[in-house]
Design a protein around this motif. Structure first.
Motif, mmCIF file in Angstrom:
data_model
loop_
_atom_site.group_PDB
_atom_site.id
_atom_site.type_symbol
_atom_site.label_atom_id
_atom_site.label_comp_id
_atom_site.label_asym_id
_atom_site.label_seq_id
_atom_site.Cartn_x
_atom_site.Cartn_y
_atom_site.Cartn_z
ATOM 1 N N ALA A 10 0.832 -1.206 0.000
ATOM 2 C CA ALA A 10 0.000 0.000 0.000
ATOM 3 C C ALA A 10 0.869 1.259 0.000
ATOM 4 C CB ALA A 10 -0.937 -0.008 1.202
ATOM 5 N N ARG A 11 1.953 1.257 0.778
ATOM 6 C CA ARG A 11 2.857 2.426 0.787
ATOM 7 C C ARG A 11 3.522 2.614 -0.570
ATOM 8 N NH1 ARG A 11 4.175 0.379 5.888
ATOM 9 N NH2 ARG A 11 6.109 -0.494 5.102
ATOM 10 N N LEU A 12 3.918 1.512 -1.190
ATOM 11 C CA LEU A 12 4.532 1.603 -2.511
ATOM 12 C C LEU A 12 3.539 2.199 -3.504
ATOM 13 C CD1 LEU A 12 6.737 -0.881 -4.340
ATOM 14 C CD2 LEU A 12 4.696 -0.064 -5.452
ATOM 15 N N VAL A 13 2.312 1.742 -3.474
ATOM 16 C CA VAL A 13 1.284 2.260 -4.389
ATOM 17 C C VAL A 13 1.037 3.736 -4.124
ATOM 18 C CG1 VAL A 13 -1.156 2.099 -5.011
ATOM 19 C CG2 VAL A 13 0.223 0.020 -4.817
ATOM 20 N N ASP A 14 0.974 4.131 -2.873
ATOM 21 C CA ASP A 14 0.785 5.552 -2.562
ATOM 22 C C ASP A 14 1.914 6.399 -3.152
ATOM 23 O OD1 ASP A 14 -1.574 5.139 -1.188
ATOM 24 O OD2 ASP A 14 -0.638 5.215 0.802
ATOM 25 N N THR A 91 6.502 1.042 -11.086
ATOM 26 C CA THR A 91 5.276 1.384 -11.797
ATOM 27 C C THR A 91 4.548 0.112 -12.227
ATOM 28 O OG1 THR A 91 6.278 3.449 -12.564
ATOM 29 C CG2 THR A 91 4.295 2.711 -13.727
ATOM 30 N N ALA A 92 5.296 -0.900 -12.628
ATOM 31 C CA ALA A 92 4.686 -2.180 -13.009
ATOM 32 C C ALA A 92 3.995 -2.828 -11.809
ATOM 33 C CB ALA A 92 5.746 -3.117 -13.587
ATOM 34 N N VAL A 93 4.605 -2.750 -10.636
ATOM 35 C CA VAL A 93 3.970 -3.278 -9.423
ATOM 36 C C VAL A 93 2.651 -2.537 -9.192
ATOM 37 C CG1 VAL A 93 4.149 -3.458 -6.910
ATOM 38 C CG2 VAL A 93 6.107 -4.082 -8.334
ATOM 39 N N CYS A 94 2.684 -1.222 -9.299
ATOM 40 C CA CYS A 94 1.462 -0.419 -9.108
ATOM 41 C C CYS A 94 0.401 -0.776 -10.137
ATOM 42 C CB CYS A 94 1.785 1.069 -9.193
ATOM 43 S SG CYS A 94 2.794 1.666 -7.833
ATOM 44 N N TRP A 95 0.819 -1.009 -11.371
ATOM 45 C CA TRP A 95 -0.129 -1.374 -12.419
ATOM 46 C C TRP A 95 -0.812 -2.695 -12.076
ATOM 47 C CZ3 TRP A 95 -1.256 -5.261 -15.761
ATOM 48 C CH2 TRP A 95 -2.136 -4.956 -16.793
ATOM 49 N N LEU A 96 -0.037 -3.682 -11.630
ATOM 50 C CA LEU A 96 -0.616 -4.970 -11.245
ATOM 51 C C LEU A 96 -1.610 -4.815 -10.095
ATOM 52 C CD1 LEU A 96 2.522 -7.235 -11.519
ATOM 53 C CD2 LEU A 96 0.389 -7.529 -12.809
ATOM 54 N N VAL A 97 -1.241 -4.002 -9.121
ATOM 55 C CA VAL A 97 -2.135 -3.778 -7.978
ATOM 56 C C VAL A 97 -3.434 -3.135 -8.446
ATOM 57 C CG1 VAL A 97 -2.442 -2.453 -5.843
ATOM 58 C CG2 VAL A 97 -0.297 -3.671 -6.265
ATOM 59 N N GLU A 99 -4.692 -3.000 -11.620
ATOM 60 C CA GLU A 99 -5.386 -3.842 -12.598
ATOM 61 C C GLU A 99 -6.182 -4.968 -11.934
ATOM 62 O OE1 GLU A 99 -6.497 -5.220 -16.447
ATOM 63 O OE2 GLU A 99 -5.684 -3.307 -15.764
ATOM 64 N N HIS A 100 -5.601 -5.559 -10.899
ATOM 65 C CA HIS A 100 -6.229 -6.701 -10.241
ATOM 66 C C HIS A 100 -6.878 -6.340 -8.908
ATOM 67 C CE1 HIS A 100 -4.776 -9.424 -13.280
ATOM 68 N NE2 HIS A 100 -3.587 -8.884 -13.167
ATOM 69 N N ARG A 101 -6.892 -5.037 -8.600
ATOM 70 C CA ARG A 101 -7.544 -4.536 -7.380
ATOM 71 C C ARG A 101 -7.068 -5.294 -6.136
ATOM 72 N NH1 ARG A 101 -13.469 -4.282 -10.201
ATOM 73 N NH2 ARG A 101 -12.832 -2.855 -11.814
ATOM 74 N N LEU A 102 -5.762 -5.463 -6.047
ATOM 75 C CA LEU A 102 -5.182 -6.306 -5.001
ATOM 76 C C LEU A 102 -5.302 -5.733 -3.600
ATOM 77 C CD1 LEU A 102 -1.985 -7.578 -6.821
ATOM 78 C CD2 LEU A 102 -4.203 -8.717 -6.597
ATOM 79 N N LEU A 103 -5.502 -4.441 -3.479
ATOM 80 C CA LEU A 103 -5.605 -3.840 -2.156
ATOM 81 C C LEU A 103 -7.043 -3.587 -1.722
ATOM 82 C CD1 LEU A 103 -2.573 -1.396 -2.197
ATOM 83 C CD2 LEU A 103 -2.730 -3.631 -1.108
ATOM 84 N N GLU A 104 -7.975 -3.945 -2.584
ATOM 85 C CA GLU A 104 -9.387 -3.802 -2.208
ATOM 86 C C GLU A 104 -9.779 -4.934 -1.283
ATOM 87 O OE1 GLU A 104 -11.849 -3.287 -5.648
ATOM 88 O OE2 GLU A 104 -10.591 -1.673 -6.413
#
Length: 108
Positions: A10-14, A91-97, A99-104
């Motif tokens: 979550a911190r990485l995505v932020d 950025t690729a990690v964020c895209w995967l998160v 795209e697949h709504r991994l933190l929802e």
């Protein structure tokens, strides 16, 4: 899904998800991030013809991201204005998160 367990992701995505906006107007960046997404999928799941449709395991992706960020910290890396290897991978990690709504909460 435990919020604490995925806090590093979550911190990485932020921190790095704002880079996703650059995909709208930088085709070269899109191509490189797409390659990083493919490499991450293969690293986390192994080669498979179904990889593009499969979501990575959020725990595996979180562990990978944490290790990657730790390595960058050891190297003294600082985020550049442009797109180096680390920016593309993050950025690729964020895209995967995204795209697949991994933190929802209901993602898994």
């Amino acid at each position: 899904m435990s919020e604490i367990r995925f806090a590093p992701l979550a911190r990485l995505v932020d921190a790095y998800a704002p880079r996703l906006a650059e995909l709208a107007f930088e085709p070269g960046f899109v191509a490189v991030v797409d390659q990083h997404v493919a490499e991450l999928r293969e690293r986390l799941r192994g080669p498979s013809p179904d990889l593009p449709a499969e979501a990575p395991d959020p725990e595996d992706l979180s562990d990978y991201a944490l290790g990657f960020l730790d390595a960058l910290e050891e190297l003294g890396w600082r985020e550049p204005v442009g797109h180096d290897f680390a920016v593309c991978r993050l950025t690729a990690v964020c895209w995967l998160v995204r795209e697949h709504r991994l933190l929802e909460p209901d993602a898994h």
